[in-house]
Write a protein that holds these residues in place. Structure first.
Motif, mmCIF file in Angstrom:
data_model
loop_
_atom_site.group_PDB
_atom_site.id
_atom_site.type_symbol
_atom_site.label_atom_id
_atom_site.label_comp_id
_atom_site.label_asym_id
_atom_site.label_seq_id
_atom_site.Cartn_x
_atom_site.Cartn_y
_atom_site.Cartn_z
ATOM 1 N N PHE A 127 12.958 6.303 21.660
ATOM 2 C CA PHE A 127 12.019 5.230 21.354
ATOM 3 C C PHE A 127 12.556 3.935 21.930
ATOM 4 O O PHE A 127 13.752 3.700 21.927
ATOM 5 N N SER A 128 11.651 3.083 22.387
ATOM 6 C CA SER A 128 12.085 1.773 22.875
ATOM 7 C C SER A 128 10.998 0.744 22.598
ATOM 8 O O SER A 128 9.932 1.062 22.098
ATOM 9 N N GLY A 129 11.312 -0.480 22.950
ATOM 10 C CA GLY A 129 10.345 -1.549 22.797
ATOM 11 C C GLY A 129 10.083 -1.944 21.359
ATOM 12 O O GLY A 129 8.969 -2.299 21.002
ATOM 13 N N GLY A 130 11.106 -1.885 20.506
ATOM 14 C CA GLY A 130 10.945 -2.322 19.128
ATOM 15 C C GLY A 130 10.211 -1.335 18.238
ATOM 16 O O GLY A 130 9.779 -1.684 17.146
ATOM 17 N N ARG A 131 10.064 -0.091 18.682
ATOM 18 C CA ARG A 131 9.339 0.890 17.889
ATOM 19 C C ARG A 131 10.245 1.789 17.072
ATOM 20 O O ARG A 131 9.830 2.827 16.608
ATOM 21 N N THR A 132 11.486 1.404 16.870
ATOM 22 C CA THR A 132 12.383 2.233 16.079
ATOM 23 C C THR A 132 12.442 1.712 14.648
ATOM 24 O O THR A 132 12.199 0.535 14.390
ATOM 25 N N ALA A 133 12.789 2.599 13.753
ATOM 26 C CA ALA A 133 12.918 2.227 12.346
ATOM 27 C C ALA A 133 14.187 1.423 12.083
ATOM 28 O O ALA A 133 14.412 0.984 10.967
ATOM 29 N N LEU A 134 15.010 1.232 13.094
ATOM 30 C CA LEU A 134 16.233 0.447 12.931
ATOM 31 C C LEU A 134 15.981 -1.042 13.140
ATOM 32 O O LEU A 134 16.761 -1.862 12.699
ATOM 33 N N GLY A 135 14.918 -1.381 13.832
ATOM 34 C CA GLY A 135 14.565 -2.779 14.031
ATOM 35 C C GLY A 135 14.466 -3.152 15.494
ATOM 36 O O GLY A 135 14.799 -2.366 16.386
ATOM 37 N N PRO A 136 14.003 -4.378 15.737
ATOM 38 C CA PRO A 136 13.827 -4.846 17.119
ATOM 39 C C PRO A 136 15.172 -4.979 17.833
ATOM 40 O O PRO A 136 16.196 -5.263 17.215
ATOM 41 N N GLY A 137 15.136 -4.754 19.132
ATOM 42 C CA GLY A 137 16.346 -4.862 19.936
ATOM 43 C C GLY A 137 17.206 -3.613 19.926
ATOM 44 O O GLY A 137 18.274 -3.594 20.522
ATOM 45 N N ILE A 138 16.736 -2.553 19.242
ATOM 46 C CA ILE A 138 17.493 -1.298 19.196
ATOM 47 C C ILE A 138 16.610 -0.180 19.734
ATOM 48 O O ILE A 138 15.630 0.210 19.106
ATOM 49 N N ASP A 139 16.925 0.284 20.924
ATOM 50 C CA ASP A 139 16.252 1.442 21.502
ATOM 51 C C ASP A 139 17.066 2.676 21.150
ATOM 52 O O ASP A 139 18.284 2.600 20.955
ATOM 53 N N VAL A 140 16.403 3.816 21.079
ATOM 54 C CA VAL A 140 17.066 5.070 20.721
ATOM 55 C C VAL A 140 16.836 6.082 21.828
ATOM 56 O O VAL A 140 15.711 6.239 22.317
ATOM 57 N N ARG A 141 17.898 6.755 22.219
ATOM 58 C CA ARG A 141 17.820 7.882 23.147
ATOM 59 C C ARG A 141 18.349 9.095 22.398
ATOM 60 O O ARG A 141 19.495 9.097 21.946
ATOM 61 N N GLY A 142 17.510 10.106 22.230
ATOM 62 C CA GLY A 142 17.900 11.264 21.444
ATOM 63 C C GLY A 142 17.647 12.575 22.157
ATOM 64 O O GLY A 142 17.034 12.616 23.228
ATOM 65 N N PRO A 143 18.118 13.664 21.544
ATOM 66 C CA PRO A 143 17.921 14.996 22.113
ATOM 67 C C PRO A 143 16.457 15.416 22.144
ATOM 68 O O PRO A 143 16.058 16.225 22.970
ATOM 69 N N GLY A 144 15.649 14.887 21.222
ATOM 70 C CA GLY A 144 14.228 15.209 21.193
ATOM 71 C C GLY A 144 13.934 16.644 20.815
ATOM 72 O O GLY A 144 14.827 17.409 20.440
#
Length: 179
Positions: free
Chosen positions: A115-132
């Motif tokens: 997820f990127s662009g502020g769409r994570t549950a961690l808050g703005p400025g944090i993008d997530v790259r995961g195994p999916g």
């Protein structure tokens, strides 16, 4: 130079694929190109290629803490403080923009997408790259150079398990009992 950096990352258990010199995006299909054996990396890597780290093949979750726009490190620090949790100490890479990539081992039974662009549950400025669920995301590895500036190891530590307080906010299929 990038050959040695790539071999070091493979020694750490990460699965790598080449990115074009100076680039951030794969030139073609990359998922089948992942290398995990340091000797194969030394044989096959073209010095100058940037380094992609496959989150799925490496079984890692990457937090990309941006500093352009929202201040990702401050947002994560504030969340940790509010929850009474320590800053997560794990393998960390400084990015050319001044941000950070935090690497974590993905919990067993945990499905975390990218997820990127502020769409994570961690808050703005944090993008997530995961195994999916199917293909997963990737991170640009240390030793890569973009815009003449290098990605460098900022905190040289083993990749730690993803903290529960982060996993519970990101995963669609995670529970404490599945760890």
């Amino acid at each position: 130079m990038t050959t040695a950096a790539a071999a070091d990352l493979a020694t750490r258990g990460l699965a790598l694929f080449p990115l074009p010199p100076g680039g951030r995006r794969p030139a073609g299909p990359w998922r089948a190109q992942c290398l995990t054996n340091p000797e194969r990396v030394r044989e096959l890597w073209r010095d100058g290629d940037n380094i992609g780290v496959s989150c799925r093949a490496s079984r890692v979750v990457g937090l990309d803490l941006d500093v352009d726009g929202a201040d990702g490190p401050a947002v994560l620090a504030e969340l940790a403080a509010r929850l009474g949790e320590p800053w997560p100490e794990t393998f960390t890479v400084a990015t050319p923009s001044g941000g950070r990539h935090l690497y974590f081992a993905a919990p067993v039974g945990c499905t975390i997408g990218s997820f990127s662009g502020g769409r994570t549950a961690l808050g703005p400025g944090i993008d997530v790259r995961g195994p999916g669920r199917r293909s997963g995301g990737y991170l640009i590895g240390p030793g890569s150079v973009v815009g003449g500036v290098s990605y460098v190891i900022d905190h040289d530590a083993p990749v730690q398990p993803l903290p529960d307080w982060i996993a519970s906010r990101l995963s669609v299929s995670w529970s404490r009992s599945s760890r």
